[in-house]
Motif scaffolding. Structure first.
Motif, PDB file in Angstrom:
ATOM      1  N   SER A 135      22.558  -0.942  21.114  1.00 35.56           N
ATOM      2  CA  SER A 135      21.467   0.024  21.299  1.00 35.56           C
ATOM      3  C   SER A 135      20.248  -0.478  20.531  1.00 35.56           C
ATOM      4  O   SER A 135      19.831   0.089  19.512  1.00 35.56           O
ATOM      5  CB  SER A 135      21.902   1.403  20.807  1.00 35.56           C
ATOM      6  N   LEU A 136      19.664  -1.552  21.035  1.00 35.31           N
ATOM      7  CA  LEU A 136      18.613  -2.240  20.297  1.00 35.31           C
ATOM      8  C   LEU A 136      17.375  -1.374  20.101  1.00 35.31           C
ATOM      9  O   LEU A 136      16.730  -1.416  19.045  1.00 35.31           O
ATOM     10  CB  LEU A 136      18.248  -3.541  21.008  1.00 35.31           C
ATOM     11  N   GLY A 137      17.021  -0.576  21.095  1.00 36.42           N
ATOM     12  CA  GLY A 137      15.861   0.291  20.953  1.00 36.42           C
ATOM     13  C   GLY A 137      16.015   1.259  19.800  1.00 36.42           C
ATOM     14  O   GLY A 137      15.057   1.547  19.061  1.00 36.42           O
ATOM     15  N   ASP A 138      17.213   1.794  19.616  1.00 32.80           N
ATOM     16  CA  ASP A 138      17.471   2.683  18.487  1.00 32.80           C
ATOM     17  C   ASP A 138      17.343   1.951  17.163  1.00 32.80           C
ATOM     18  O   ASP A 138      16.794   2.468  16.187  1.00 32.80           O
ATOM     19  CB  ASP A 138      18.875   3.279  18.596  1.00 32.80           C
ATOM     20  N   THR A 139      17.889   0.739  17.112  1.00 26.33           N
ATOM     21  CA  THR A 139      17.829  -0.040  15.879  1.00 26.33           C
ATOM     22  C   THR A 139      16.386  -0.345  15.502  1.00 26.33           C
ATOM     23  O   THR A 139      15.996  -0.210  14.333  1.00 26.33           O
ATOM     24  CB  THR A 139      18.620  -1.344  16.041  1.00 26.33           C
ATOM     25  N   LEU A 140      15.576  -0.741  16.477  1.00 24.81           N
ATOM     26  CA  LEU A 140      14.164  -1.005  16.203  1.00 24.81           C
ATOM     27  C   LEU A 140      13.460   0.259  15.717  1.00 24.81           C
ATOM     28  O   LEU A 140      12.664   0.221  14.781  1.00 24.81           O
ATOM     29  CB  LEU A 140      13.479  -1.553  17.449  1.00 24.81           C
ATOM     30  N   GLY A 141      13.773   1.394  16.360  1.00 22.39           N
ATOM     31  CA  GLY A 141      13.170   2.653  15.924  1.00 22.39           C
ATOM     32  C   GLY A 141      13.544   2.989  14.494  1.00 22.39           C
ATOM     33  O   GLY A 141      12.703   3.425  13.695  1.00 22.39           O
ATOM     34  N   GLY A 142      14.815   2.784  14.142  1.00 23.47           N
ATOM     35  CA  GLY A 142      15.247   3.050  12.783  1.00 23.47           C
ATOM     36  C   GLY A 142      14.581   2.144  11.769  1.00 23.47           C
ATOM     37  O   GLY A 142      14.200   2.574  10.676  1.00 23.47           O
ATOM     38  N   MET A 143      14.402   0.881  12.118  1.00 22.56           N
ATOM     39  CA  MET A 143      13.755  -0.064  11.207  1.00 22.56           C
ATOM     40  C   MET A 143      12.294   0.303  10.982  1.00 22.56           C
ATOM     41  O   MET A 143      11.798   0.273   9.845  1.00 22.56           O
ATOM     42  CB  MET A 143      13.874  -1.478  11.759  1.00 22.56           C
ATOM     43  N   PHE A 144      11.577   0.660  12.054  1.00 22.46           N
ATOM     44  CA  PHE A 144      10.179   1.059  11.886  1.00 22.46           C
ATOM     45  C   PHE A 144      10.074   2.365  11.104  1.00 22.46           C
ATOM     46  O   PHE A 144       9.119   2.580  10.350  1.00 22.46           O
ATOM     47  CB  PHE A 144       9.488   1.181  13.240  1.00 22.46           C
ATOM     48  N   ALA A 145      11.052   3.252  11.258  1.00 16.22           N
ATOM     49  CA  ALA A 145      11.050   4.487  10.480  1.00 16.22           C
ATOM     50  C   ALA A 145      11.159   4.183   8.991  1.00 16.22           C
ATOM     51  O   ALA A 145      10.444   4.767   8.165  1.00 16.22           O
ATOM     52  CB  ALA A 145      12.195   5.401  10.922  1.00 16.22           C
ATOM     53  N   VAL A 146      12.029   3.258   8.624  1.00 19.48           N
ATOM     54  CA  VAL A 146      12.173   2.881   7.218  1.00 19.48           C
ATOM     55  C   VAL A 146      10.889   2.234   6.705  1.00 19.48           C
ATOM     56  O   VAL A 146      10.441   2.503   5.587  1.00 19.48           O
ATOM     57  CB  VAL A 146      13.372   1.936   7.034  1.00 19.48           C
ATOM     58  N   GLN A 147      10.285   1.382   7.517  1.00 23.32           N
ATOM     59  CA  GLN A 147       9.012   0.780   7.120  1.00 23.32           C
ATOM     60  C   GLN A 147       7.974   1.860   6.834  1.00 23.32           C
ATOM     61  O   GLN A 147       7.245   1.800   5.828  1.00 23.32           O
ATOM     62  CB  GLN A 147       8.512  -0.136   8.237  1.00 23.32           C
ATOM     63  N   GLY A 148       7.910   2.860   7.699  1.00 24.78           N
ATOM     64  CA  GLY A 148       6.965   3.948   7.499  1.00 24.78           C
ATOM     65  C   GLY A 148       7.288   4.785   6.275  1.00 24.78           C
ATOM     66  O   GLY A 148       6.388   5.205   5.533  1.00 24.78           O
ATOM     67  N   VAL A 149       8.579   5.042   6.049  1.00 26.59           N
ATOM     68  CA  VAL A 149       8.986   5.823   4.874  1.00 26.59           C
ATOM     69  C   VAL A 149       8.567   5.112   3.596  1.00 26.59           C
ATOM     70  O   VAL A 149       8.005   5.723   2.672  1.00 26.59           O
ATOM     71  CB  VAL A 149      10.508   6.070   4.894  1.00 26.59           C
ATOM     72  N   LEU A 150       8.831   3.820   3.516  1.00 24.90           N
ATOM     73  CA  LEU A 150       8.484   3.078   2.305  1.00 24.90           C
ATOM     74  C   LEU A 150       6.974   3.071   2.087  1.00 24.90           C
ATOM     75  O   LEU A 150       6.499   3.215   0.954  1.00 24.90           O
ATOM     76  CB  LEU A 150       9.029   1.655   2.395  1.00 24.90           C
ATOM     77  N   ALA A 151       6.207   2.908   3.173  1.00 27.53           N
ATOM     78  CA  ALA A 151       4.747   2.948   3.042  1.00 27.53           C
ATOM     79  C   ALA A 151       4.276   4.324   2.585  1.00 27.53           C
ATOM     80  O   ALA A 151       3.372   4.444   1.742  1.00 27.53           O
ATOM     81  CB  ALA A 151       4.091   2.576   4.375  1.00 27.53           C
ATOM     82  N   ALA A 152       4.887   5.373   3.124  1.00 26.09           N
ATOM     83  CA  ALA A 152       4.496   6.737   2.743  1.00 26.09           C
ATOM     84  C   ALA A 152       4.843   7.026   1.287  1.00 26.09           C
ATOM     85  O   ALA A 152       4.103   7.742   0.593  1.00 26.09           O
ATOM     86  CB  ALA A 152       5.180   7.749   3.665  1.00 26.09           C
ATOM     87  N   LEU A 153       5.954   6.487   0.815  1.00 25.89           N
ATOM     88  CA  LEU A 153       6.315   6.690  -0.594  1.00 25.89           C
ATOM     89  C   LEU A 153       5.340   5.968  -1.515  1.00 25.89           C
ATOM     90  O   LEU A 153       4.995   6.474  -2.592  1.00 25.89           O
ATOM     91  CB  LEU A 153       7.748   6.209  -0.844  1.00 25.89           C
ATOM     92  N   VAL A 154       4.885   4.786  -1.107  1.00 26.56           N
ATOM     93  CA  VAL A 154       3.872   4.080  -1.899  1.00 26.56           C
ATOM     94  C   VAL A 154       2.576   4.882  -1.924  1.00 26.56           C
ATOM     95  O   VAL A 154       1.944   5.059  -2.977  1.00 26.56           O
ATOM     96  CB  VAL A 154       3.634   2.664  -1.333  1.00 26.56           C
ATOM     97  N   ALA A 155       2.160   5.395  -0.760  1.00 26.32           N
ATOM     98  CA  ALA A 155       0.930   6.190  -0.697  1.00 26.32           C
ATOM     99  C   ALA A 155       1.039   7.448  -1.553  1.00 26.32           C
ATOM    100  O   ALA A 155       0.044   7.902  -2.131  1.00 26.32           O
ATOM    101  CB  ALA A 155       0.624   6.561   0.754  1.00 26.32           C
ATOM    102  N   ALA A 187      -0.329   7.453  -5.047  1.00 22.03           N
ATOM    103  CA  ALA A 187      -1.771   7.620  -5.229  1.00 22.03           C
ATOM    104  C   ALA A 187      -2.230   9.041  -4.935  1.00 22.03           C
ATOM    105  O   ALA A 187      -3.136   9.561  -5.597  1.00 22.03           O
ATOM    106  CB  ALA A 187      -2.531   6.640  -4.326  1.00 22.03           C
ATOM    107  N   THR A 188      -1.609   9.698  -3.958  1.00 16.87           N
ATOM    108  CA  THR A 188      -2.102  11.002  -3.508  1.00 16.87           C
ATOM    109  C   THR A 188      -1.283  12.174  -4.031  1.00 16.87           C
ATOM    110  O   THR A 188      -1.773  13.306  -4.059  1.00 16.87           O
ATOM    111  CB  THR A 188      -2.100  11.066  -1.975  1.00 16.87           C
ATOM    112  N   GLY A 189      -0.027  11.901  -4.381  1.00 23.56           N
ATOM    113  CA  GLY A 189       0.857  12.989  -4.782  1.00 23.56           C
ATOM    114  C   GLY A 189       1.413  13.777  -3.612  1.00 23.56           C
ATOM    115  O   GLY A 189       2.165  14.729  -3.813  1.00 23.56           O
ATOM    116  N   ARG A 190       1.052  13.381  -2.409  1.00 22.41           N
ATOM    117  CA  ARG A 190       1.472  14.140  -1.231  1.00 22.41           C
ATOM    118  C   ARG A 190       2.251  13.249  -0.261  1.00 22.41           C
ATOM    119  O   ARG A 190       1.981  12.049  -0.139  1.00 22.41           O
ATOM    120  CB  ARG A 190       0.271  14.744  -0.498  1.00 22.41           C
TER     121      ARG A 190
END
Length: 407
Positions: free
Chosen positions: A174-194, A197-200
């Protein structure tokens, strides 16, 4: 947040708590990746509807499927009904003590339960909500259900697979699911870094079809500026030569990737035909692409009289990039993967034995990830632990919630 892990097994995300609401592949895969890196992942299943992933996969023992071992590893599993007010209140109490929520419901489901991002952020302004769906949270198709197979198709990804003039096949994953999960983690890590700075926190919106589109290299500019509709090319890439599968004398397949000028010259030397590297038909990348069929035939004829057991070593020693087409039976004995701890044991409580599975990617030098546990054998395995530890709910209170069908 307190991740609740033993100090000897902490990873880069120690102290980050994740509530995983997803089922099947994309959401659980994202949770697995975060858990591998040290996050305290709490998987939430409805009391009457466990994750169907518990019954997926081809290998099973007494109804226990080992696919579950891979995607539920490093997680604590609790049951909670988010469809009822008492369950929604308990969930908000958990959100108040967490950093990330992962869900892959159809858009609008959380809002229908009164658990949209605005409600979650009101309870915990720092919460990051990762939402994985077929088509994203906005747009005319947002409300459609989405699966990996369809996402791969509508994104153009599937059209690139297979052979010309044949139905485009899927890879047996289920490659589409795997890619979606990987991009979700990328976004989560970026949001945690942000958030530092913002506290939100914020919403991470991942669409499966967009995840499949994002990895398609130059297909869009090729079409936009050249009118080229990239199509399937079988075992090779058009214009990239030599880079193909070739059959050895004993019927094994070997990949030889020698499309760079210097590497191609080394291949020609190993073949005993060094003059090919200077031949105008093959002298550079463009020429080899134009004469790809002829070049592939020449290499195939040479490989066809070689033994697979020695060919890859000969090519590698000469500086030519090559490798065998391994099955999983080969992979689990691969000395490189074993040395890199990419074939690791998961102790499965359900059978009381270890089950081998994939290791952790990527490798971090100072705070490496780890496989600390296999998936919880039954829904709600960690109810008593989590509800007592995080919410201070004693046995009597938990019994009341259980009797009411909330947990």
């Amino acid at each position: 947040m307190n991740g609740g892990q033993d100090a000897s097994t902490t990873g880069a995300l120690d102290g980050i708590r994740v509530l995983e609401l997803g089922s099947l592949i994309a959401g659980p895969y994202a949770g697995r990746l975060l858990g591998d890196l040290g996050a305290d992942v709490i998987k939430i299943e409805a009391p009457d509807r466990p994750d169907p992933l518990r019954t997926w996969g081809q290998a099973e023992q007494d109804g226990h499927h080992f696919f579950w071992t891979v995607h539920a590893r490093n997680k604590r599993c609790i049951t909670l009904d988010l469809r009822v007010p008492d369950g929604q209140q308990v969930f908000l109490d958990l959100v108040a003590q967490s950093d990330v929520v992962i869900e892959n419901f159809r858009p609008g489901t959380l809002e229908r339960w009164g658990l949209g991002y605005d409600i979650l952020a009101r309870r915990n302004p720092g919460i990051v909500l990762a939402r994985v769906s077929g088509y994203g949270q906005t747009g005319p198709l947002a409300g459609r259900a989405g699966y990996a197979s369809v996402a791969e198709a509508v994104s153009g990804f599937r059209h690139l697979n297979g052979y010309p003039d044949q139905p485009p096949p899927r890879i047996a994953l289920s490659l589409g699911d795997t890619l979606g999960g990987m991009f979700a983690v990328q976004g989560v890590l970026a949001a945690l870094v942000a958030r530092h700075a913002t506290g939100r926190g914020q919403v991470v919106d991942v669409a499966l079809n967009e995840a499949c589109l994002a990895v398609q290299e130059s297909t869009i500019p090729d079409y936009d500026r050249g009118g080229i509709v990239r199509g399937p090319s079988g075992t090779r890439l058009e214009g990239i030569a030599p880079s193909n599968l070739y059959a050895t004398r004993d019927g094994s397949w070997v990949v030889i990737a020698a499309n760079q000028d210097t590497v191609f010259a080394r291949l020609c030397a190993v073949m005993g035909q060094p003059e090919l590297a200077a031949n105008p038909r093959f002298a550079d990348h463009v020429a080899r692409g134009r004469n790809q069929d002829e070049l592939d035939d020449l290499i195939a004829q040479w490989v066809a009289v070689q033994d697979s057991s020695t060919l890859v070593d000969r090519l590698t020693d000469a500086g030519v990039v090559a490798g065998p087409v391994n099955t999983v039976a080969d992979v689990v004995e691969d000395p490189q993967l074993l040395a890199r701890e990419m074939i690791v044991d998961h102790y499965d409580e359900r059978i009381g034995a270890a089950v081998r599975g994939p290791g952790v990617v990527p490798k971090l030098s100072a705070t490496p990830g780890s496989v600390r546990s296999a998936g919880a054998p039954t829904p709600g395995t960690h109810n008593a632990e989590v509800y007592r530890e995080l919410l201070g709910r004693d046995a009597e209170d938990q019994a009341r919630l259980r009797a009411a069908g909330v947990i």
